[in-house]
Write an enzyme that holds these catalytic residues in place. Structure first.
Site, PDB file in Angstrom:
ATOM      1  N   LYS A  15       0.833  -1.226   0.000  1.00 37.13           N
ATOM      2  CA  LYS A  15       0.000   0.000   0.000  1.00 37.13           C
ATOM      3  C   LYS A  15       0.852   1.254   0.000  1.00 37.13           C
ATOM      4  CE  LYS A  15       0.645   1.372   4.509  1.00 37.13           C
ATOM      5  NZ  LYS A  15       1.450   2.486   4.887  1.00 37.13           N
ATOM      6  N   VAL A 120      10.938  -4.728   2.900  1.00 39.01           N
ATOM      7  CA  VAL A 120      10.793  -5.016   4.333  1.00 39.01           C
ATOM      8  C   VAL A 120      11.043  -3.721   5.115  1.00 39.01           C
ATOM      9  CG1 VAL A 120      11.691  -6.349   6.280  1.00 39.01           C
ATOM     10  CG2 VAL A 120      11.547  -7.396   4.016  1.00 39.01           C
ATOM     11  N   ASP A 165      -2.527  -2.149  10.104  1.00 35.64           N
ATOM     12  CA  ASP A 165      -2.624  -2.084   8.640  1.00 35.64           C
ATOM     13  C   ASP A 165      -3.198  -3.354   8.015  1.00 35.64           C
ATOM     14  OD1 ASP A 165      -1.590   0.461   8.518  1.00 35.64           O
ATOM     15  OD2 ASP A 165       0.451  -0.170   8.017  1.00 35.64           O
TER      16      ASP A 165
END
Ligand code: ATP
Length: 328
Positions: A15, A120, A165
């Site tokens: 996202k 990451v 999230d």
């Protein structure tokens, strides 16, 4: 792992935050957030590989996990029980066992495979995408071996418990998030957005970024929380990249750029490239999101960014993208 083992796969999107408004620090230390999320088609894939071993009725069904990195492999070892994908599978199985089914079926052990395509610790919710994909894959596994699935509403509840999230990674598309960012309402959009994402080699611990923002606000009264999203909403319904670029905002950008001044230079360089409607730090960073005029511009921008910053990872992606869904 035996050949021909049964596999349950699902994918989920990374996202970008089109808007990230951070409220004043609350007495409990948390900040209220107003966030506009958009999912992009850079997707993580999680697969549960059924093991040829006796079924289990208690404890974790997960025997281990293996992440394959399409992005730079982190120094820390993440194939461990703390991994959000592992915790998501455990959450689905625990929920099934607690659900009051008359006969709780023993379930076969699984090994988790993650195909990691999202940076990451980059501020693009890669771990949350793994969790969301694992929830969907684990529900398909339950349907097969327990004869019942939890369903989307229960998966959303488990998602919120796993992380702020994760519900959005499950939902996908474009959404307004309030509270911790996990109370979601879908937003209307027209057309697609075209992005280039660039990950400079600097770490930004999320907690430190929030703390620094509080300090900066203390000294600079101009840094007020921007909690309104009407301009972004309007730009999204018009489908105009330049209007959307002007409307985008990230309260945390001031903290990220103060902590890592190299970001200022990158934002300025990338923001001035032809075809870039806006360069902005994504979430708490350090990823820099470049909103481009169209697909052709994004391709050119990706080439220019790679030429200028050959040591940084970068990729193009398009939004909005669907939430977690079963994959082959
Ligand atoms: P967000 O945008 O939600 O802040 P992020 O994209 O910045 O998240 P992640 O890559 O999701 O960050 O993960 C940050 C940390 O979470 C890692 O450094 C690692 O310790 C831990 N973690 C747990 N599960 C995962 C996972 N599946 N993938 C990556 N990191 C994970």
């Amino acid at each position: 792992m035996s050949n021909g083992a049964q596999r349950f796969s699902a994918s989920a999107p990374g996202k970008v935050n089109l808007h990230l408004g951070v409220g004043e620090a609350r007495s409990d230390g948390y900040h209220d957030l107003v966030s506009v999320f958009q999912a992009v088609d850079r997707r993580e894939t999680v697969t549960l590989v059924v093991q040829d071993a006796p079924p289990v009725s208690t404890g974790s069904v997960v025997t281990g996990m293996t992440t394959t990195f399409g992005v730079r492999c982190p120094e820390e070892h993440i194939d461990a029980p703390f991994n959000l994908a592992w915790r998501a599978v455990d959450a689905v199985v625990d929920e099934y066992r607690r659900s009051g089914a008359e006969v709780v079926t023993a379930l076969p052990p699984v090994h988790i495979e993650v195909d990691k395509q999202v940076f990451v610790a980059g501020g693009m919710a890669g771990g949350s995408a793994d969790a969301a994909a694992a929830l969907v894959a684990a529900d398909a596994y339950l349907a097969e071996f327990a004869g019942s699935e939890l369903g989307r509403d229960t998966l959303h509840r488990l998602a919120a418990q796993l992380g702020a999230d994760v519900p959005f990674s499950l939902m996908g598309g474009t959404a307004l998030g309030t509270g911790r960012g996990d109370e979601l309402v879908e937003m209307l959009t027209r057309g697609s957005t075209h992005w280039v994402f660039l990950n400079p080699k600097v770490g930004i611990p999320t907690g430190q970024a929030f703390g620094l923002l509080d300090d900066l606000r203390h000294n600079d009264p101009a840094l007020v929380p921007r909690l309104g999203t009407a301009t972004v909403a309007r730009a999204l319904t018009r489908g105009d990249a330049h209007e959307l670029g002007r409307a985008m905002h990230n309260d945390l950008e001031a903290a990220a750029t103060t902590m890592r001044p190299i970001l200022v230079e990158i934002l300025a360089f990338a923001g001035a490239l032809p075809g870039v409607a806006r360069s902005m730090v994504s979430g708490s960073g350090p990823t820099i999101a470049l909103l481009c005029r169209d697909a052709a511009a994004a391709e050119q921008v990706l080439g220019q960014v790679r030429e200028r910053y050959p040591d940084y990872e970068s990729f193009g992606a398009t939004g909005p993208s669907p939430g977690a869904q079963a994959a082959q």
